[in-house]
Design a protein around this motif. Structure first.
Motif, PDB file in Angstrom:
ATOM      1  N   MET A 127       0.827  -1.204   0.000  1.00  2.00           N
ATOM      2  CA  MET A 127       0.000   0.000   0.000  1.00  2.00           C
ATOM      3  C   MET A 127       0.864   1.259   0.000  1.00  2.00           C
ATOM      4  SD  MET A 127      -2.885  -1.374   2.713  1.00  2.00           S
ATOM      5  CE  MET A 127      -3.900   0.102   2.684  1.00  2.00           C
ATOM      6  N   THR A 128       1.971   1.221   0.730  1.00  2.00           N
ATOM      7  CA  THR A 128       2.883   2.361   0.762  1.00  2.00           C
ATOM      8  C   THR A 128       3.511   2.595  -0.606  1.00  2.00           C
ATOM      9  OG1 THR A 128       3.389   1.994   3.104  1.00  2.00           O
ATOM     10  CG2 THR A 128       4.960   3.288   1.842  1.00  2.00           C
ATOM     11  N   ALA A 129       3.900   1.503  -1.255  1.00  2.00           N
ATOM     12  CA  ALA A 129       4.504   1.621  -2.585  1.00  2.00           C
ATOM     13  C   ALA A 129       3.540   2.283  -3.570  1.00  2.00           C
ATOM     14  CB  ALA A 129       4.916   0.248  -3.092  1.00  2.00           C
ATOM     15  N   GLY A 147      11.234   5.990  -3.198  1.00  2.00           N
ATOM     16  CA  GLY A 147      11.104   5.659  -1.792  1.00  2.00           C
ATOM     17  C   GLY A 147      11.906   4.437  -1.404  1.00  2.00           C
ATOM     18  N   SER A 148      11.937   4.192  -0.103  1.00  2.00           N
ATOM     19  CA  SER A 148      12.676   3.051   0.432  1.00  2.00           C
ATOM     20  C   SER A 148      11.832   2.361   1.495  1.00  2.00           C
ATOM     21  CB  SER A 148      14.002   3.516   1.031  1.00  2.00           C
ATOM     22  OG  SER A 148      14.694   2.442   1.643  1.00  2.00           O
ATOM     23  N   GLN A 176      11.560 -13.521   2.385  1.00  2.00           N
ATOM     24  CA  GLN A 176      11.257 -13.815   0.978  1.00  2.00           C
ATOM     25  C   GLN A 176      10.353 -12.743   0.382  1.00  2.00           C
ATOM     26  OE1 GLN A 176      12.673 -15.713  -0.990  1.00  2.00           O
ATOM     27  NE2 GLN A 176      11.343 -15.511  -2.777  1.00  2.00           N
ATOM     28  N   ALA A 177       9.413 -12.228   1.175  1.00  2.00           N
ATOM     29  CA  ALA A 177       8.559 -11.140   0.699  1.00  2.00           C
ATOM     30  C   ALA A 177       9.395  -9.911   0.385  1.00  2.00           C
ATOM     31  CB  ALA A 177       7.495 -10.816   1.740  1.00  2.00           C
ATOM     32  N   THR A 178      10.418  -9.656   1.196  1.00  2.00           N
ATOM     33  CA  THR A 178      11.318  -8.522   0.956  1.00  2.00           C
ATOM     34  C   THR A 178      11.999  -8.665  -0.399  1.00  2.00           C
ATOM     35  OG1 THR A 178      11.742  -8.171   3.319  1.00  2.00           O
ATOM     36  CG2 THR A 178      13.402  -7.369   1.776  1.00  2.00           C
ATOM     37  N   ARG A 179      12.517  -9.846  -0.674  1.00  2.00           N
ATOM     38  CA  ARG A 179      13.216 -10.071  -1.948  1.00  2.00           C
ATOM     39  C   ARG A 179      12.259  -9.959  -3.137  1.00  2.00           C
ATOM     40  NH1 ARG A 179      14.927 -14.561   1.273  1.00  2.00           N
ATOM     41  NH2 ARG A 179      16.978 -14.203   2.202  1.00  2.00           N
ATOM     42  N   ALA A 180      11.083 -10.558  -2.990  1.00  2.00           N
ATOM     43  CA  ALA A 180      10.119 -10.533  -4.094  1.00  2.00           C
ATOM     44  C   ALA A 180       9.633  -9.112  -4.373  1.00  2.00           C
ATOM     45  CB  ALA A 180       8.933 -11.449  -3.757  1.00  2.00           C
ATOM     46  N   LEU A 181       9.353  -8.361  -3.314  1.00  2.00           N
ATOM     47  CA  LEU A 181       8.917  -6.978  -3.502  1.00  2.00           C
ATOM     48  C   LEU A 181      10.014  -6.120  -4.123  1.00  2.00           C
ATOM     49  CD1 LEU A 181       6.820  -5.751  -0.427  1.00  2.00           C
ATOM     50  CD2 LEU A 181       6.082  -5.993  -2.806  1.00  2.00           C
ATOM     51  N   ALA A 182      11.259  -6.406  -3.761  1.00  2.00           N
ATOM     52  CA  ALA A 182      12.373  -5.643  -4.317  1.00  2.00           C
ATOM     53  C   ALA A 182      12.396  -5.749  -5.839  1.00  2.00           C
ATOM     54  CB  ALA A 182      13.697  -6.129  -3.730  1.00  2.00           C
ATOM     55  N   VAL A 183      12.160  -6.937  -6.346  1.00  2.00           N
ATOM     56  CA  VAL A 183      12.139  -7.147  -7.796  1.00  2.00           C
ATOM     57  C   VAL A 183      10.910  -6.489  -8.413  1.00  2.00           C
ATOM     58  CG1 VAL A 183      12.017  -8.870  -9.622  1.00  2.00           C
ATOM     59  CG2 VAL A 183      13.461  -9.283  -7.619  1.00  2.00           C
ATOM     60  N   ILE A 190      11.608   2.040  -6.397  1.00  2.00           N
ATOM     61  CA  ILE A 190      11.430   1.892  -4.951  1.00  2.00           C
ATOM     62  C   ILE A 190      12.293   0.729  -4.493  1.00  2.00           C
ATOM     63  CG2 ILE A 190       9.812   1.357  -3.097  1.00  2.00           C
ATOM     64  CD1 ILE A 190       7.600   2.560  -4.866  1.00  2.00           C
ATOM     65  N   ARG A 191      13.156   0.987  -3.515  1.00  2.00           N
ATOM     66  CA  ARG A 191      14.035  -0.064  -3.005  1.00  2.00           C
ATOM     67  C   ARG A 191      13.411  -0.734  -1.785  1.00  2.00           C
ATOM     68  NH1 ARG A 191      18.133   1.344  -0.620  1.00  2.00           N
ATOM     69  NH2 ARG A 191      17.711   3.559  -0.294  1.00  2.00           N
TER      70      ARG A 191
END
Length: 271
Positions: A127-129, A147-148, A176-183, A190-191
């Motif tokens: 939601m933030t993204a 954003g970050s 894993q959610a962190t890695r998937a969202l990063a991609v 957005i990092r």
């Protein structure tokens, strides 16, 4: 390399105690505008009430259960209403509970650990993204970082300890959610990164040590640097990941554990 975050609007969850409180205070000291969010209204007021009384000041408080989608939406609206934008999200809220019997199929602890430690932070990040993307479109900003997002996790996510079965699964899922969202968010500039800690005095470890005093010595002995760190020793890493200095860093889980993961003492809980 610049670590500047001054003027950046930052949401920090779990900001009433422990790690979230340390991060929020650090960001405030570095000139950021901080939305301190927590479910514990009394404790949030006790820690931040004086700072939040200035309606034109850099601190706002938000209370609610972020497992609820409407509450998460209200948090984002409160941040925009206060400071007109969102630049940084730090998901630091965590709930810890041991697994009484890892062989009990009727145990509902996993559902709670996933909801509190992974699903709520994932939804808030998503939601933030969307808000970050929308504000960039409104500003017609086609270049530069939007954003970050930083997710706070623990070493339990990559360690196998039966007594922490549910918590470990939730931590691993969040990583894993962190890695998937990063991609997924990289094309939107957005990092997304994570910080996994261990041997650090979190709010949950403080409670655990009161009930299991021998753990203090065991954790220190199982850590190459030989001690339990203060929550404040995590904050510079979080600031780095949020800052322009980490502009080419995304999808990483940075470990802050005093070398704990190098020894992997299975008998010592990975807080």
């Amino acid at each position: 390399m610049t670590l500047a975050i001054s003027g950046k609007t930052t949401i920090v969850t779990g900001a009433a105690n422990g790690i979230g409180l340390a991060i929020a205070r650090h960001f405030l000291d570095r000139g950021a505008h901080v939305i301190c969010a927590d479910i514990d209204e009394a404790r949030l007021q006790a820690e931040w009430g004086d700072a939040a009384r200035d309606e034109n000041g850099p601190v706002r408080l938000f209370t609610g259960n972020l497992c609820e989608k409407l509450t998460a939406a209200n948090l984002l609206s409160a941040a925009v209403d206060a400071f007109e934008r969102i630049d940084i999200l730090v998901n630091a809220a965590r709930v810890f509970a041991p697994t009484p019997d890892p062989l009990d199929p009727s145990d509902t602890g996993l559902d709670e650990m996933l909801a509190q430690n992974m699903k709520s932070s994932l939804r808030l990040a998503q939601m933030t993204a969307k808000r970050m993307i929308a504000q960039a479109e409104k500003e017609e900003r086609s270049e530069g970082e939007l954003g970050s997002i930083i997710n706070v996790s623990t070493l339990a996510g990559c360690r196998n300890q039966p007594q922490l079965l549910n918590y470990s699964i939730a931590c691993a899922a969040q990583d894993q959610a962190t890695r998937a969202l990063a991609v997924a968010l990289a094309p939107h500039r957005i990092r997304v990164n994570g910080v996994a800690f261990a041997s650090l005095m979190s709010a949950s470890l403080q409670v655990a040590l009161k009930e299991n005093t021998p753990w203090r010595g065991a954790i220190a002995e199982g850590t190459p640097l030989g001690r339990i760190a203060a929550a404040s020793e995590l904050v510079d890493t979080v600031q780095y990941l949020a800052s322009p200095g980490a502009g080419f860093v995304t999808g990483q889980i940075v470990t802050v554990d005093g070398g704990r993961g190098l020894l992997d003492p299975v008998c010592v809980p990975a807080y």
